[in-house]
Scaffold this motif. Sequence first.
Motif, PDB file in Angstrom:
ATOM      1  N   GLN A  24      15.143  -3.619  -4.826  1.00 55.02           N
ATOM      2  CA  GLN A  24      14.191  -2.950  -4.148  1.00 55.02           C
ATOM      3  C   GLN A  24      13.823  -3.284  -2.687  1.00 55.02           C
ATOM      4  O   GLN A  24      13.797  -4.465  -2.314  1.00 55.02           O
ATOM      5  N   SER A  25      13.487  -2.219  -1.879  1.00 51.37           N
ATOM      6  CA  SER A  25      12.857  -2.636  -0.394  1.00 51.37           C
ATOM      7  C   SER A  25      11.612  -3.387  -0.536  1.00 51.37           C
ATOM      8  O   SER A  25      10.701  -3.181  -1.704  1.00 51.37           O
ATOM      9  N   ARG A  74      12.121  -6.200   4.124  1.00 47.16           N
ATOM     10  CA  ARG A  74      13.320  -6.164   3.520  1.00 47.16           C
ATOM     11  C   ARG A  74      13.746  -4.480   3.163  1.00 47.16           C
ATOM     12  O   ARG A  74      13.038  -4.185   2.169  1.00 47.16           O
ATOM     13  N   GLY A  75      14.136  -3.692   4.068  1.00 46.66           N
ATOM     14  CA  GLY A  75      14.078  -2.277   3.849  1.00 46.66           C
ATOM     15  C   GLY A  75      14.425  -1.699   5.060  1.00 46.66           C
ATOM     16  O   GLY A  75      14.780  -2.127   6.071  1.00 46.66           O
ATOM     17  N   ASP A  76      14.443  -0.175   4.999  1.00 53.74           N
ATOM     18  CA  ASP A  76      14.465   0.777   6.123  1.00 53.74           C
ATOM     19  C   ASP A  76      13.296   0.607   7.183  1.00 53.74           C
ATOM     20  O   ASP A  76      12.113   1.040   6.961  1.00 53.74           O
ATOM     21  N   GLU A  77      13.537  -0.265   8.386  1.00 53.55           N
ATOM     22  CA  GLU A  77      12.573  -0.492   9.137  1.00 53.55           C
ATOM     23  C   GLU A  77      11.945   0.839  10.070  1.00 53.55           C
ATOM     24  O   GLU A  77      10.992   0.976  10.446  1.00 53.55           O
ATOM     25  N   LEU A 107       0.579   0.359   3.063  1.00 53.54           N
ATOM     26  CA  LEU A 107       0.893  -0.386   1.945  1.00 53.54           C
ATOM     27  C   LEU A 107       1.049   0.541   0.662  1.00 53.54           C
ATOM     28  O   LEU A 107       1.835   0.393  -0.329  1.00 53.54           O
ATOM     29  N   ALA A 108      -0.182   1.541   0.633  1.00 54.24           N
ATOM     30  CA  ALA A 108      -0.237   2.264  -0.472  1.00 54.24           C
ATOM     31  C   ALA A 108       0.905   3.094  -0.382  1.00 54.24           C
ATOM     32  O   ALA A 108       1.556   3.742  -1.463  1.00 54.24           O
ATOM     33  N   GLU A 109       1.270   3.782   0.880  1.00 54.75           N
ATOM     34  CA  GLU A 109       2.393   4.987   0.811  1.00 54.75           C
ATOM     35  C   GLU A 109       3.742   4.173   0.571  1.00 54.75           C
ATOM     36  O   GLU A 109       4.621   4.671  -0.133  1.00 54.75           O
ATOM     37  N   LEU A 110       4.016   2.739   0.797  1.00 54.40           N
ATOM     38  CA  LEU A 110       5.268   2.259   0.592  1.00 54.40           C
ATOM     39  C   LEU A 110       5.005   1.947  -0.926  1.00 54.40           C
ATOM     40  O   LEU A 110       6.418   2.253  -1.577  1.00 54.40           O
TER      41      LEU A 110
END
Length: 214
Positions: A134-135, A162-165, A107-110
């Motif tokens: 935004q993702s 919602r974003g690049d899985e 979560l921190a990286e995202l």
Amino acid sequence: MTTETYNQALLTLALAGIDAINTSASQHKSPKTPAQESHFLCNWMVESLKTKRFSKLVADDLTTWIRQARSQGAGAQLKRLLTCIAEQYQQANNSAIATGTGLNNLLAELTAQKWVVITDTDIDAKLKLDSDGQSSLIISAKEFNQHIIDNNIVKPIAMYIRGDENQVARLALAQGILLSQGNKKTTLIKHHKTYTLRPKNLHPSLCLLCLDQY
């Protein structure tokens, strides 16, 4: 007596398939083409299913892959699939990072990559998130706060994404975490898919694979 898990059965199958095709290749001086590799692995899977060589837990996977190989030929990329499974499941198995810690690191990286990350809201009804394109990744506060104990995931956690899985799967794997396949039907957040995290990565079916690494 310890009951075999799906993960163990799948890894056994993947490693056996890789060994079989490598052994076959070493017995022939000429290099195998992708079409020949696909044909070999398809036949190997058919024989394995017929003789019940592997656990019933992976019978549906074998059936699916055989069907894909017969319809797509080399396009099924069975060797790539088995290699991906073997490497990623072993990487998760060998990770020294606690799953709860890994989730927080993910979560921190995202967040650092400008994703909208929400974990402080209870999600118990269908909602819509306005994130200006935004993702985004959302976890219900109740699950985030109650399903992680002593830095380990102890109950399933639903992540609405919602974003690049592939990006999420890749970053999660680096933290020793395997995600389920995405599911549109079970989501509570509009335009998102549900991905599930499970204790000890023990999913009942094939996880989301980082195929873009191969």
